[in-house]
Design a protein around this motif. Sequence first.
Motif, PDB file in Angstrom:
ATOM      1  N   LEU A 270       1.707  -0.616  -3.548  1.00 59.27           N
ATOM      2  CA  LEU A 270       2.926  -1.429  -3.616  1.00 59.27           C
ATOM      3  C   LEU A 270       2.674  -2.881  -3.239  1.00 59.27           C
ATOM      4  CD1 LEU A 270       5.433   1.035  -1.894  1.00 59.27           C
ATOM      5  CD2 LEU A 270       5.256   0.572  -4.345  1.00 59.27           C
ATOM      6  N   VAL A 271       1.910  -3.086  -2.167  1.00 60.26           N
ATOM      7  CA  VAL A 271       1.677  -4.438  -1.652  1.00 60.26           C
ATOM      8  C   VAL A 271       0.649  -5.158  -2.512  1.00 60.26           C
ATOM      9  CG1 VAL A 271       0.956  -5.784   0.359  1.00 60.26           C
ATOM     10  CG2 VAL A 271       2.233  -3.667   0.676  1.00 60.26           C
ATOM     11  N   SER A 328       6.224  -3.457   1.774  1.00 61.08           N
ATOM     12  CA  SER A 328       6.413  -2.321   0.868  1.00 61.08           C
ATOM     13  C   SER A 328       7.887  -2.161   0.503  1.00 61.08           C
ATOM     14  CB  SER A 328       5.892  -1.042   1.523  1.00 61.08           C
ATOM     15  OG  SER A 328       4.523  -1.151   1.835  1.00 61.08           O
ATOM     16  N   ILE A 329       8.762  -2.319   1.499  1.00 66.33           N
ATOM     17  CA  ILE A 329      10.204  -2.198   1.242  1.00 66.33           C
ATOM     18  C   ILE A 329      10.667  -3.281   0.270  1.00 66.33           C
ATOM     19  CG2 ILE A 329      12.492  -2.384   2.290  1.00 66.33           C
ATOM     20  CD1 ILE A 329      11.318  -1.108   4.810  1.00 66.33           C
ATOM     21  N   ARG A 330      10.163  -4.511   0.463  1.00 62.90           N
ATOM     22  CA  ARG A 330      10.533  -5.607  -0.443  1.00 62.90           C
ATOM     23  C   ARG A 330      10.080  -5.326  -1.871  1.00 62.90           C
ATOM     24  NH1 ARG A 330       9.192  -9.231   3.921  1.00 62.90           N
ATOM     25  NH2 ARG A 330       7.108  -9.466   3.027  1.00 62.90           N
ATOM     26  N   ALA A 334      12.449  -4.900  -5.098  1.00 59.47           N
ATOM     27  CA  ALA A 334      12.258  -5.755  -6.271  1.00 59.47           C
ATOM     28  C   ALA A 334      12.098  -4.909  -7.532  1.00 59.47           C
ATOM     29  CB  ALA A 334      11.039  -6.649  -6.076  1.00 59.47           C
ATOM     30  N   ASP A 335      11.340  -3.804  -7.415  1.00 60.05           N
ATOM     31  CA  ASP A 335      11.139  -2.926  -8.570  1.00 60.05           C
ATOM     32  C   ASP A 335      12.450  -2.269  -8.999  1.00 60.05           C
ATOM     33  OD1 ASP A 335       8.493  -3.557  -8.571  1.00 60.05           O
ATOM     34  OD2 ASP A 335       7.831  -1.741  -7.537  1.00 60.05           O
ATOM     35  N   SER A 336      13.236  -1.821  -7.992  1.00 60.32           N
ATOM     36  CA  SER A 336      14.492  -1.140  -8.323  1.00 60.32           C
ATOM     37  C   SER A 336      15.487  -2.108  -8.958  1.00 60.32           C
ATOM     38  CB  SER A 336      15.117  -0.518  -7.073  1.00 60.32           C
ATOM     39  OG  SER A 336      15.450  -1.504  -6.111  1.00 60.32           O
ATOM     40  N   GLU A 337      15.509  -3.361  -8.463  1.00 59.55           N
ATOM     41  CA  GLU A 337      16.399  -4.352  -9.041  1.00 59.55           C
ATOM     42  C   GLU A 337      15.971  -4.733 -10.454  1.00 59.55           C
ATOM     43  OE1 GLU A 337      16.405  -7.582  -6.336  1.00 59.55           O
ATOM     44  OE2 GLU A 337      17.622  -6.544  -4.813  1.00 59.55           O
TER      45      GLU A 337
END
Length: 345
Positions: A270-271, A328-330, A334-337
């Motif tokens: 993810l990162v 990772s949360i960011r 970003a992917d979900s948006e």
Amino acid sequence: MELFGVSAALLAMFAGFGLLIGILFGFFGMGGSFLVTPALLVMGYEPNVAVGSGLAFVFGTSVIATLKHRDLGQVDYKLGVSMIIGTTLGIEVGKIGLEYLQHIGLADSVVSVAYVVLLGGIGAFVTREALRGGGGGISHDVDESNESDDEHDIPDIAKKIQSYHVPPMISLRGGITVSLWMVLIVAFFTGLLSGFLGVGGGFIRMPALFYAIGVPVPVAVGTDLFEIVFSGGIGSFLYAQSGAVDLSIVAPLLAGSALGARLGAAATSLVDEEGIKVYFGVMLLLGAFAVAIRQVGNYLGIDVLNTVSLVVIVGAALLVAGAVVLSSIRELRADSEGTVPSTAD
């Protein structure tokens, strides 16, 4: 309240500590003994118990993290076995050098200075290359093709090593082809440093895999963890035979790290790769600073500096682990948006 003769608060603390180290372990491929062992020593455990329990924890966590990296396709077993052979030989030679320095009474001072210089030097190099961007990294994606789409991004050292076509040649994950002899030579020198410094060597091997061999960063992490399974397993078995592995320490640490290691391993996909290297470099720089504080304390006879050193190490681990989780949360947000379909006409 006690469980198995240990207070519930202490068990909870060990579990939380295991979660923290597990995240770092799965993300960087570095052994957690550099955190666990000094913490146990400060808590008053005997040195052999601190080392033995630390090795047992590293073994268990490395198995968990390696399985996660395997699921992500980030473990190169061919490279891992080759590195194990080379590092084993290097460790033996390093131990001989260390024993000679012990014989002439210079081991402690030489090893301490070398450890700080090496840890700080690698940390500074990795951080500088990552912040510069370009020419200092490998493609983050694990490409199975025989050619790299971003060959210009491969570090110059790796390009030079890959240019030596000395049979037998081996193909590695990420579309890398390199001479087996070059892999063994790199592995030997990382093992030499590991044996000389008396450390697991994860902070040496992991950057060597992507800066010297040229494999993608996630594969470097996963393959390094695969190696640690063997070194940690052998070490913990030897200490367990003498009763130096305390299960009341290891069990809660592993309980926490079981989740942390999988989170850390998943975060590598993810990162951003440059982010991985920045975090890694900062972790090494703070580690070098902590070791330097401890050595100054030992030299001047100021015991409180040993505690300060431990606080710096744990604080650095907490800071970096938190940054990994937030990054990772960011990325997930970003992917979900980015995948939410637009409702506009």
